[in-house]
Motif scaffolding. Structure first.
Motif, PDB file in Angstrom:
ATOM      1  N   THR A  16       0.623   2.959   7.335  1.00  0.00           N
ATOM      2  CA  THR A  16       1.250   2.018   8.269  1.00  0.00           C
ATOM      3  C   THR A  16       2.383   2.643   9.095  1.00  0.00           C
ATOM      4  O   THR A  16       3.150   1.929   9.731  1.00  0.00           O
ATOM      5  CB  THR A  16       1.786   0.770   7.524  1.00  0.00           C
ATOM      6  N   THR A  62       1.563   5.873  -0.537  1.00  0.00           N
ATOM      7  CA  THR A  62       0.542   5.348  -1.442  1.00  0.00           C
ATOM      8  C   THR A  62       0.129   3.985  -0.918  1.00  0.00           C
ATOM      9  O   THR A  62       0.976   3.182  -0.529  1.00  0.00           O
ATOM     10  CB  THR A  62       1.119   5.196  -2.865  1.00  0.00           C
ATOM     11  N   ASP A 134      10.398   1.178  -1.258  1.00  0.00           N
ATOM     12  CA  ASP A 134      10.635  -0.011  -0.407  1.00  0.00           C
ATOM     13  C   ASP A 134      11.552  -1.029  -1.078  1.00  0.00           C
ATOM     14  O   ASP A 134      12.168  -1.845  -0.397  1.00  0.00           O
ATOM     15  CB  ASP A 134       9.308  -0.730  -0.112  1.00  0.00           C
TER      16      ASP A 134
END
Ligand SMILES: Cc1cc2nc3c(=O)[nH]c(=O)nc-3n(C[C@H](O)[C@H](O)[C@H](O)COP(=O)(O)O)c2cc1C
Length: 382
Positions: A16, A62, A134
């Motif tokens: 992304t 990942t 994150d």
């Protein structure tokens, strides 16, 4: 003895875009140190050439349930071959930075597996692998900053030939930002391809997307320059309460073009359209004419003959269409580098200072709150 490459290679694999952002930051920091770099996605790189490299920096995310990004599948399969043996990468140095989310069971699985495999193949780690998370209050940047500091100091120690101007040489960020990476050429209205007006709606849109993407500096896999299918959204409702931090939604789509086959677990890359008002306001703020016809070329390509894409690259596109199809101005949170570049161009002193603060390590937590948590978009940065 075989001659080793004197270029620092940065290989990234992203699903992304975060790993690309990190890879580009590493490349910029290398350039500031007068270090020659090559940056490439794993799917554009022939893994057979690894033994001829000197030092390789890997930036990998990942995805799925501990899976490699799509662009890394072939590369990873190659590395797993049994016949490569434990000496295959002897003498090669490497560093791995992973991007993941500790909310997942297979946290940063790809970076961990890659690190182990490279070491099993005989390569030597320059620094311990870095793992971006994150879940951290400042996102992956929290692990990246200290990891980069140790990477540069360690490379300076063991690979001084990468830094011909010495360990203390550092070009200012501003000097680098002043050298644009792309060239935008403006064209006359008469250059517009007349075939476009006669094409059907889908074909027209498909051509425009292909054209815009081929000129975009963002990484789009070659075979993905045209969309596989056109879908119509028929359902869109929230699965989380309005007060919940994350907005998780249920979408349903109907095919309006040819049907494509898929399996459970497949990732659907959606290219949604953006709010026309937001696109207009972005263009207006940049003081540009949305109706002008442009072509966009990477700077390095200026004098190079381009055979594959020559048609696509030569046909101009409306500036408004280019922004609409290649720049996410209405939903993506701007990254740290955006603030760095904006601070370079800001004329009002208080704005410049604020932007510089956001781009600095001290402002990292506040930036994460400002752009990710509060979900500000590029047009909302004030
Ligand atoms: C669909 C999806 C699946 C993910 N699966 C994992 C996972 O299994 N393990 C993990 O550590 N992170 C996982 N993540 C988190 C991503 O690795 C993280 O957001 C990362 O910054 C994405 O980097 P990229 O933009 O370069 O792909 C997942 C994210 C998404 C959107």
């Amino acid at each position: 003895m075989e001659m080793k490459s004197m270029t620092l290679l940065i290989l990234y694999a992203t699903q992304t875009g975060n790993a690309l952002d990190v890879a580009e930051r590493i490349a910029r920091e290398a350039e500031r140190r007068a270090c020659t770099v090559v940056i490439s996605s794993t799917d554009d790189y022939d893994a057979n050439s690894l033994p001829a490299e000197d030092t390789v920096i890997f930036v990998v995310s990942t995805t799925g349930q501990g899976d490699t990004p799509d662009s890394m599948k072939v590369f990873w399969r190659f590395l797993l071959q049994r016949n490569l043996g434990s000496h295959w990468l002897e003498g090669i140095h490497y560093a791995v930075f992973g991007l993941g989310d500790s909310g997942y069971q297979k946290y940063n699985f790809v970076a961990k597996k890659l690190d182990k495999r490279l070491s099993d193949l005989g390569a030597t780690a320059v620094v311990e692998r870095g793992l971006g998370d994150d879940q951290h209050p400042s996102g992956y940047e929290a692990a990246l900053d200290p990891w980069l500091s140790s990477l540069w100091s360690r490379l300076n120690e063991i690979k001084p030939h990468f830094f011909p101007k010495g360990p203390d040489f550092l070009v200012s960020n501003e000097e680098l930002i002043g050298l644009p990476k792309v060239q935008v050429t403006y064209h006359n209205v008469n250059d517009m391809d007349s075939r476009l007006s006669t094409a059907t709606d889908f074909k027209y849109l498909q051509m425009q997307i292909g054209r815009a993407r081929s000129m975009s500096s963002g990484k789009v896999p070659h075979e993905k320059s045209k969309p596989d299918a056109f879908l119509k959204m028929v359902k869109n409702f929230p699965l989380t309460r309005a007060s919940h931090e994350k907005d998780v939604r249920h979408f349903e789509f109907e095919f309006v073009s040819q049907v494509i086959k898929y399996e459970i677990g497949d990732v659907l890359e959606v290219l949604p359209s953006q709010s026309p008002a937001a696109v207009d306001s972005f263009i207006q703020r940049c003081n540009l004419d949305p109706e002008s016809l442009i072509t966009v070329h990477p700077r390095e390509m200026e004098n190079r003959h381009i055979d594959n894409n020559v048609n696509t690259l030569d046909v101009p596109i409306k500036l408004r269409t280019f922004v609409e199809l290649t720049m996410d101005v209405t939903s993506a949170s701007p990254r740290r580098y955006f603030f760095e570049v904006m601070s370079f161009f800001a004329t009002a002193e208080h704005e410049k200072e604020r932007l510089q603060y956001f781009a600095s390590p001290e402002g990292r937590d506040d930036l994460y709150q400002y752009n990710q948590k509060e979900r500000r978009t590029v047009v909302e940065v004030k």
